[in-house]
Design a protein around this motif. Structure first.
Motif, PDB file in Angstrom:
ATOM      1  N   GLY A 133       0.842  -1.022   0.003  1.00  0.00           N
ATOM      2  CA  GLY A 133       0.230  -0.120  -0.305  1.00  0.00           C
ATOM      3  C   GLY A 133       0.763   1.245   0.067  1.00  0.00           C
ATOM      4  N   ILE A 134       0.112   2.529  -0.255  1.00  0.00           N
ATOM      5  CA  ILE A 134       0.766   3.791  -0.260  1.00  0.00           C
ATOM      6  C   ILE A 134       0.126   4.671   0.746  1.00  0.00           C
ATOM      7  CG2 ILE A 134       1.462   5.561  -1.815  1.00  0.00           C
ATOM      8  CD1 ILE A 134       1.123   3.207  -4.116  1.00  0.00           C
ATOM      9  N   GLU A 135       0.897   5.386   1.438  1.00  0.00           N
ATOM     10  CA  GLU A 135       0.355   6.265   2.329  1.00  0.00           C
ATOM     11  C   GLU A 135      -0.519   7.559   1.684  1.00  0.00           C
ATOM     12  OE1 GLU A 135       2.801   7.922   5.987  1.00  0.00           O
ATOM     13  OE2 GLU A 135       4.273   6.692   5.042  1.00  0.00           O
ATOM     14  N   LYS A 136      -1.480   7.993   2.311  1.00  0.00           N
ATOM     15  CA  LYS A 136      -2.452   9.108   1.716  1.00  0.00           C
ATOM     16  C   LYS A 136      -1.324   9.888   1.268  1.00  0.00           C
ATOM     17  CE  LYS A 136      -7.069  10.164   1.346  1.00  0.00           C
ATOM     18  NZ  LYS A 136      -7.734   9.209   0.827  1.00  0.00           N
ATOM     19  N   LYS A 137      -0.480  10.662   1.906  1.00  0.00           N
ATOM     20  CA  LYS A 137       0.371  11.697   1.559  1.00  0.00           C
ATOM     21  C   LYS A 137       1.046  11.404   0.390  1.00  0.00           C
ATOM     22  CE  LYS A 137       4.031  10.846   4.839  1.00  0.00           C
ATOM     23  NZ  LYS A 137       4.891  11.252   5.678  1.00  0.00           N
ATOM     24  N   TYR A 138       1.312  10.464  -0.062  1.00  0.00           N
ATOM     25  CA  TYR A 138       2.116  10.086  -1.212  1.00  0.00           C
ATOM     26  C   TYR A 138       1.070  10.039  -2.523  1.00  0.00           C
ATOM     27  CZ  TYR A 138       5.925   9.577   1.575  1.00  0.00           C
ATOM     28  OH  TYR A 138       7.077   9.780   2.736  1.00  0.00           O
ATOM     29  N   HIS A 139      -0.196   9.841  -2.416  1.00  0.00           N
ATOM     30  CA  HIS A 139      -1.118   9.498  -3.464  1.00  0.00           C
ATOM     31  C   HIS A 139      -1.191  10.517  -4.645  1.00  0.00           C
ATOM     32  CE1 HIS A 139      -4.142   6.771  -1.077  1.00  0.00           C
ATOM     33  NE2 HIS A 139      -2.970   6.525  -1.038  1.00  0.00           N
ATOM     34  N   ASN A 140      -0.917  11.735  -4.405  1.00  0.00           N
ATOM     35  CA  ASN A 140      -0.967  12.379  -5.576  1.00  0.00           C
ATOM     36  C   ASN A 140       0.738  12.590  -6.355  1.00  0.00           C
ATOM     37  OD1 ASN A 140      -3.320  13.675  -5.788  1.00  0.00           O
ATOM     38  ND2 ASN A 140      -3.037  14.940  -4.368  1.00  0.00           N
ATOM     39  N   LYS A 141       1.529  12.286  -5.310  1.00  0.00           N
ATOM     40  CA  LYS A 141       2.912  12.488  -5.823  1.00  0.00           C
ATOM     41  C   LYS A 141       3.398  11.396  -6.537  1.00  0.00           C
ATOM     42  CE  LYS A 141       5.986  14.689  -2.163  1.00  0.00           C
ATOM     43  NZ  LYS A 141       6.788  14.376  -1.074  1.00  0.00           N
ATOM     44  N   ILE A 142       2.879  10.173  -6.335  1.00  0.00           N
ATOM     45  CA  ILE A 142       3.369   8.876  -7.152  1.00  0.00           C
ATOM     46  C   ILE A 142       3.225   8.775  -8.739  1.00  0.00           C
ATOM     47  CG2 ILE A 142       3.117   7.395  -5.387  1.00  0.00           C
ATOM     48  CD1 ILE A 142       0.693   6.336  -6.987  1.00  0.00           C
ATOM     49  N   PHE A 143       2.519   9.874  -9.156  1.00  0.00           N
ATOM     50  CA  PHE A 143       2.401   9.908 -10.598  1.00  0.00           C
ATOM     51  C   PHE A 143       3.327  10.927 -11.251  1.00  0.00           C
ATOM     52  CE2 PHE A 143      -2.006   8.572  -9.527  1.00  0.00           C
ATOM     53  CZ  PHE A 143      -1.919   7.307 -10.414  1.00  0.00           C
ATOM     54  N   LYS A 144       4.090  11.711 -10.298  1.00  0.00           N
ATOM     55  CA  LYS A 144       5.309  12.725 -10.785  1.00  0.00           C
ATOM     56  C   LYS A 144       6.273  11.878 -11.079  1.00  0.00           C
ATOM     57  CE  LYS A 144       3.087  16.471  -9.125  1.00  0.00           C
ATOM     58  NZ  LYS A 144       2.532  16.769  -7.790  1.00  0.00           N
ATOM     59  N   LYS A 145       7.243  12.577 -11.894  1.00  0.00           N
ATOM     60  CA  LYS A 145       8.318  11.980 -12.344  1.00  0.00           C
ATOM     61  C   LYS A 145       9.552  11.844 -11.268  1.00  0.00           C
ATOM     62  CE  LYS A 145       9.387  14.947 -15.750  1.00  0.00           C
ATOM     63  NZ  LYS A 145      10.096  15.653 -16.759  1.00  0.00           N
ATOM     64  N   PHE A 146      10.435  10.950 -11.617  1.00  0.00           N
ATOM     65  CA  PHE A 146      11.297  10.377 -10.578  1.00  0.00           C
ATOM     66  C   PHE A 146      11.081  10.281  -9.070  1.00  0.00           C
ATOM     67  CE2 PHE A 146      13.133  13.013 -13.966  1.00  0.00           C
ATOM     68  CZ  PHE A 146      13.648  11.970 -14.806  1.00  0.00           C
ATOM     69  N   VAL A 147       9.929   9.764  -8.782  1.00  0.00           N
ATOM     70  CA  VAL A 147       9.537   9.911  -7.531  1.00  0.00           C
ATOM     71  C   VAL A 147       9.615   8.175  -7.030  1.00  0.00           C
ATOM     72  CG1 VAL A 147       7.392   9.746  -6.038  1.00  0.00           C
ATOM     73  CG2 VAL A 147       7.696  11.572  -7.388  1.00  0.00           C
ATOM     74  N   HIS A 148      10.254   8.043  -5.923  1.00  0.00           N
ATOM     75  CA  HIS A 148      10.402   6.757  -5.246  1.00  0.00           C
ATOM     76  C   HIS A 148       9.859   6.808  -3.930  1.00  0.00           C
ATOM     77  CE1 HIS A 148      13.431   5.513  -8.411  1.00  0.00           C
ATOM     78  NE2 HIS A 148      13.876   6.919  -8.369  1.00  0.00           N
TER      79      HIS A 148
END
Lengths: 119, 411
Positions: B345-360
């Motif tokens: 799973g992914i923490e809520k705070k990262y939900h918008n971030k993960i579609f951005k470039k170079f995000v790990h």
């Protein structure tokens, strides 16, 4: 014995193609640049030509263009290139070349393609 | 009126030569007024810094200057008065031997005014009226001049601002052009990198495959194992090279979108088959729930890539013995595809971030997973290319669901 010309400027890739094709009992010739390739195709008859795109002296598309101008058939040519851009594939299609393999190739798939083309 | 026009001419001349705030200018005005009202005592008052200054000319042409500090409140009261005349009672009763001063404030905002000091003349309406008229005209004349000056200063400032703005605009335009060129150079660079890396990779993958196929002889167990390791690493490297190339293609709009009619079931089963070694290796159960039996309009290779990216991600982030569901569905003409896992799973705070470039997302589960951080960016772009939208529902430790809704994709 079927005669194949490999046009490839990278020494190791040339060795790879040469080794696996000769192992399949094909008569294989080498050309390391576009000009050499053009001269060989013009004066010899090959059952299959494996052509790279980025080549010294004359690139693959220029070779195709010159061959077309001389009315030499391009139907026995396949392209094996590291250029993976759609526009390169489209350019090949404009020469009616349907087989465009992108490096790195899967050798089983490559040998299958070669065999199909020669049959 | 002759006196008046003569006065105005004189003032016109003088304000062109002398600075308005120049002390000589006030002297000049005072002399002027005195010569016009010969039998009166005239005073002129103005401010200088925090002081209120009265300059006066009396009948015998004796001059007195009185300077006294005025509090801000006093000044306010003096100038805020709505009366035409302001009676200033000075503390010094001996001031010019007059008990009252009648002053006409030239202009509220202006720095000076006149006062008629003689008590005799205060009873003469004619003198008083003409005095007021002259004061008015003189003060407006000066006000006009001051406004002109202010206007000139403002005009100059405006012109400078316009020039500055034009320069800024030019700079922005140049920078924008430079950025576009840089972006183009970057994409070209990425395409070149991809090409340059593919060439040696062809030899690495090709020779290891040649050995693996044993056409040149048998391998012992360790050799066979190492050859497999080389192949896995090479394929991983190829995956990253492809992602870099994909993003550069997407960003430079060099991607070709060729939709055809296809059965999503075929593509989904194909991708499940390709990834079988990976999920079997972790003993993950992959279930395909197909609620849609028709065909859709999609780009075969790109639709396959969307599925491949999401399914391989799901496998990557799902625990051993976990479960992944692929749900193919529709609503009217919209095609709906869901990839659901019960992984980390992914923490809520990262939900918008993960579609951005170079995000790990760095956590203990992903520490050993190398990636370009481009996979989901590419997936989102490919979904967009199909006129679709991608959504994420996820909770830490419970799993993630990626839902895609493709508008009017159903044929």
């Amino acid at each position: 014995m079927k005669k194949i010309l490999i046009v490839e400027d990278n020494e190791l890739n040339m060795k790879l193609f040469y080794d696996i094709l000769t192992y399949q009992n094909y008569d294989v010739e080498k050309a390391y640049d576009g000009l050499e390739a053009y001269q060989k195709i013009e004066s010899n008859k090959y059952d299959l030509i494996i052509l790279d795109i980025q080549l010294p002296k004359m690139d693959g598309f220029k070779v195709l263009k010159k061959l077309k101008e001389k009315n030499i058939s391009l139907s026995n040519i396949i392209i094996v290139s590291a250029c993976a851009m759609d526009e390169d594939k489209a350019k090949a299609k404009a020469f009616n070349i349907e087989t465009y393999l992108t490096k790195p190739i899967d050798i089983n798939n490559f040998l299958k393609t070669v065999k199909e083309k020669l049959d | 009126m002759d006196i008046l026009s003569k006065t105005l001419d004189l003032i016109d001349n003088v304000i062109n030569d002398i600075e308005i705030k120049d002390i000589n200018f006030y002297d000049y005005l005072l002399n002027l007024m005195s010569s016009l009202y010969k039998n009166c005592s005239i005073a002129l008052f103005f401010y200088e810094n925090t002081n209120f200054i009265l300059k006066s000319a009396v009948k015998d042409n004796k001059k007195t200057d009185i300077t006294f500090p005025l509090s801000f409140e006093n000044i306010e009261r003096l100038f805020d008065s709505k009366d035409k005349f302001i009676k200033i009672k000075t503390q010094k009763t001996d001031f010019l031997k007059a008990e009252t001063i009648v002053a006409k404030l030239a202009i509220k905002e202006s720095v000076f005014g006149f006062a008629l000091l003689s008590s005799d003349s205060l009873n003469d309406d004619k003198i008083l009226d003409s005095f007021i008229a002259i004061c008015n005209i003189v003060s407006y004349k000066i006000k006009d001049y001051e406004l002109n000056e202010v206007f000139k200063i403002q005009l100059k400032a405006l012109q400078e601002a316009i020039i500055e703005k034009e320069n800024a605009f030019e700079i922005i335009k140049k920078q924008h052009k430079k950025l576009l060129e840089l972006d183009k150079a970057k994409n070209l660079f990425l395409a070149n990198i991809s090409h340059e890396l593919r060439t040696p990779l062809n030899a690495i993958i090709g020779f290891s495959q040649a050995l693996d196929s044993k056409i040149f002889g048998e391998l012992n167990q360790k050799q066979a194992e190492y050859i497999k390791d080389i192949q896995i690493s090479s394929l991983h490297l190829l995956g990253m090279i492809n992602e870099i190339l994909d993003i550069s293609k997407l960003e430079s709009n060099a991607i070709k979108f060729s939709p055809i009619e296809l059965d999503p079931k075929t593509v989904i089963n194909e991708v499940i088959n390709i990834l079988e070694p990976l999920y079997k290796n972790k003993n993950i159960k992959v279930e395909f729930i197909s609620n849609f039996n028709g065909t859709i309009k999609a780009d075969y290779q790109k639709f396959q890539q969307i599925l491949y990216n999401l399914l391989s991600n799901a496998i990557k982030y799902t625990f051993e013995n976990g479960k992944i569901e692929i749900i193919s569905d529709f609503q009217n003409k919209d095609y709906i595809l869901k990839i659901k896992d019960n992984g980390i799973g992914i923490e809520k705070k990262y939900h918008n971030k993960i579609f951005k470039k170079f995000v790990h997302l760095n956590n203990i589960y992903t520490k050993n997973q190398s990636s370009t951080g481009l996979g989901l960016t590419i997936t989102k772009e490919l979904v967009k290319l199909h006129n679709g939208k991608i959504f994420l529902e996820s909770e830490l430790e419970k799993g993630s669901t990626f839902t895609m809704i493709f508008k009017k994709m159903v044929i």
